[in-house]
Design a protein around this motif. Structure first.
Motif, PDB file in Angstrom:
ATOM      1  N   ALA A  75       5.150 -23.710 -10.015  1.00 44.24           N
ATOM      2  CA  ALA A  75       6.533 -24.140 -10.255  1.00 44.24           C
ATOM      3  C   ALA A  75       7.410 -22.930 -10.571  1.00 44.24           C
ATOM      4  O   ALA A  75       8.549 -22.835 -10.102  1.00 44.24           O
ATOM      5  N   HIS A  76       6.879 -22.004 -11.352  1.00 47.29           N
ATOM      6  CA  HIS A  76       7.633 -20.795 -11.694  1.00 47.29           C
ATOM      7  C   HIS A  76       7.911 -19.975 -10.432  1.00 47.29           C
ATOM      8  O   HIS A  76       9.030 -19.503 -10.222  1.00 47.29           O
ATOM      9  N   LYS A  77       6.903 -19.835  -9.584  1.00 53.49           N
ATOM     10  CA  LYS A  77       7.090 -19.073  -8.355  1.00 53.49           C
ATOM     11  C   LYS A  77       8.107 -19.752  -7.444  1.00 53.49           C
ATOM     12  O   LYS A  77       8.954 -19.093  -6.846  1.00 53.49           O
ATOM     13  N   ARG A  78       8.038 -21.068  -7.358  1.00 51.22           N
ATOM     14  CA  ARG A  78       8.993 -21.820  -6.541  1.00 51.22           C
ATOM     15  C   ARG A  78      10.417 -21.608  -7.066  1.00 51.22           C
ATOM     16  O   ARG A  78      11.344 -21.375  -6.295  1.00 51.22           O
ATOM     17  N   ARG A  79      10.561 -21.661  -8.385  1.00 55.85           N
ATOM     18  CA  ARG A  79      11.882 -21.448  -8.995  1.00 55.85           C
ATOM     19  C   ARG A  79      12.384 -20.033  -8.723  1.00 55.85           C
ATOM     20  O   ARG A  79      13.554 -19.821  -8.432  1.00 55.85           O
ATOM     21  N   MET A  80      11.496 -19.060  -8.831  1.00 55.82           N
ATOM     22  CA  MET A  80      11.871 -17.680  -8.574  1.00 55.82           C
ATOM     23  C   MET A  80      12.355 -17.526  -7.130  1.00 55.82           C
ATOM     24  O   MET A  80      13.383 -16.883  -6.876  1.00 55.82           O
ATOM     25  N   LEU A  81      11.654 -18.146  -6.188  1.00 60.16           N
ATOM     26  CA  LEU A  81      12.072 -18.067  -4.795  1.00 60.16           C
ATOM     27  C   LEU A  81      13.420 -18.739  -4.569  1.00 60.16           C
ATOM     28  O   LEU A  81      14.257 -18.242  -3.812  1.00 60.16           O
ATOM     29  N   GLN A  82      13.650 -19.863  -5.247  1.00 58.89           N
ATOM     30  CA  GLN A  82      14.947 -20.536  -5.141  1.00 58.89           C
ATOM     31  C   GLN A  82      16.067 -19.642  -5.661  1.00 58.89           C
ATOM     32  O   GLN A  82      17.132 -19.546  -5.046  1.00 58.89           O
ATOM     33  N   LEU A  83      15.830 -18.982  -6.782  1.00 66.09           N
ATOM     34  CA  LEU A  83      16.848 -18.094  -7.340  1.00 66.09           C
ATOM     35  C   LEU A  83      17.113 -16.911  -6.418  1.00 66.09           C
ATOM     36  O   LEU A  83      18.264 -16.498  -6.243  1.00 66.09           O
ATOM     37  N   ARG A  84      16.071 -16.374  -5.818  1.00 66.48           N
ATOM     38  CA  ARG A  84      16.264 -15.267  -4.874  1.00 66.48           C
ATOM     39  C   ARG A  84      17.057 -15.724  -3.646  1.00 66.48           C
ATOM     40  O   ARG A  84      17.901 -14.991  -3.132  1.00 66.48           O
ATOM     41  N   GLN A  85      16.789 -16.956  -3.185  1.00 64.20           N
ATOM     42  CA  GLN A  85      17.535 -17.481  -2.043  1.00 64.20           C
ATOM     43  C   GLN A  85      19.010 -17.661  -2.408  1.00 64.20           C
ATOM     44  O   GLN A  85      19.886 -17.335  -1.615  1.00 64.20           O
ATOM     45  N   ARG A  86      19.259 -18.167  -3.604  1.00 66.44           N
ATOM     46  CA  ARG A  86      20.657 -18.317  -4.045  1.00 66.44           C
ATOM     47  C   ARG A  86      21.346 -16.967  -4.121  1.00 66.44           C
ATOM     48  O   ARG A  86      22.501 -16.824  -3.723  1.00 66.44           O
ATOM     49  N   ALA A  87      20.651 -15.972  -4.649  1.00 67.74           N
ATOM     50  CA  ALA A  87      21.230 -14.630  -4.742  1.00 67.74           C
ATOM     51  C   ALA A  87      21.557 -14.096  -3.349  1.00 67.74           C
ATOM     52  O   ALA A  87      22.623 -13.499  -3.139  1.00 67.74           O
ATOM     53  N   ALA A  88      20.682 -14.319  -2.389  1.00 68.65           N
ATOM     54  CA  ALA A  88      20.926 -13.857  -1.024  1.00 68.65           C
ATOM     55  C   ALA A  88      22.141 -14.552  -0.424  1.00 68.65           C
ATOM     56  O   ALA A  88      22.972 -13.913   0.243  1.00 68.65           O
ATOM     57  N   VAL A  89      22.269 -15.855  -0.683  1.00 67.37           N
ATOM     58  CA  VAL A  89      23.427 -16.595  -0.165  1.00 67.37           C
ATOM     59  C   VAL A  89      24.706 -16.063  -0.789  1.00 67.37           C
ATOM     60  O   VAL A  89      25.710 -15.842  -0.100  1.00 67.37           O
ATOM     61  N   LEU A  90      24.687 -15.819  -2.089  1.00 67.72           N
ATOM     62  CA  LEU A  90      25.887 -15.303  -2.758  1.00 67.72           C
ATOM     63  C   LEU A  90      26.247 -13.911  -2.243  1.00 67.72           C
ATOM     64  O   LEU A  90      27.430 -13.610  -2.044  1.00 67.72           O
ATOM     65  N   ARG A  91      25.236 -13.080  -2.008  1.00 65.09           N
ATOM     66  CA  ARG A  91      25.519 -11.748  -1.451  1.00 65.09           C
ATOM     67  C   ARG A  91      26.127 -11.869  -0.058  1.00 65.09           C
ATOM     68  O   ARG A  91      27.041 -11.128   0.303  1.00 65.09           O
ATOM     69  N   GLU A  92      25.615 -12.804   0.722  1.00 61.33           N
ATOM     70  CA  GLU A  92      26.145 -13.009   2.064  1.00 61.33           C
ATOM     71  C   GLU A  92      27.593 -13.495   2.002  1.00 61.33           C
ATOM     72  O   GLU A  92      28.440 -13.041   2.765  1.00 61.33           O
ATOM     73  N   LEU A  93      27.867 -14.398   1.070  1.00 62.22           N
ATOM     74  CA  LEU A  93      29.240 -14.887   0.918  1.00 62.22           C
ATOM     75  C   LEU A  93      30.180 -13.787   0.454  1.00 62.22           C
ATOM     76  O   LEU A  93      31.347 -13.754   0.832  1.00 62.22           O
ATOM     77  N   ALA A  94      29.673 -12.886  -0.359  1.00 63.03           N
ATOM     78  CA  ALA A  94      30.503 -11.798  -0.891  1.00 63.03           C
ATOM     79  C   ALA A  94      30.817 -10.770   0.180  1.00 63.03           C
ATOM     80  O   ALA A  94      31.770  -9.998   0.035  1.00 63.03           O
TER      81      ALA A  94
END
Length: 68
Positions: free
Chosen positions: A30-49
Motif C-alpha cells: 500500500a505504501h509503494k502504491r501510494r508513493m507511485l501515485q504521488l510520483r504520478q501526480r508530481a509528473a502531471v503537475l510538472r507537465e502542467l507547469a
C-alpha cells in the motif's frame, strides 16, 4: 519431547507471526502504491507547469527601475 500445550503454543505463535508478516507485506505494498501515485501526480503537475525556467525564453526586464 514436547507436551501438547507447548506444541499448541508454538503453533499459535507461528500463526501470529505469519499474520503479522502478511499485514506488514500488505502495508508495504500500500505504501509503494501510494508513493507511485504521488510520483504520478508530481509528473502531471510538472507537465502542467510547462518547461523549467532554464528552457523557457528569458523574461523581459522589470519595467520599473530599482535604482535611483
Amino acid at each position: 519431547m514436547m507436551i501438547p500445550f507447548q506444541r499448541d503454543t508454538l503453533l499459535e505463535m507461528a500463526a501470529e507471526l505469519e499474520a503479522r508478516a502478511d499485514k506488514a507485506a500488505s502495508e508495504m505494498l500500500a505504501h509503494k502504491r501510494r508513493m507511485l501515485q504521488l510520483r504520478q501526480r508530481a509528473a502531471v503537475l510538472r507537465e502542467l507547469a510547462g518547461a523549467p525556467e532554464s528552457d523557457q525564453a528569458p523574461l523581459a526586464p522589470f519595467p520599473f527601475s530599482t535604482t535611483l
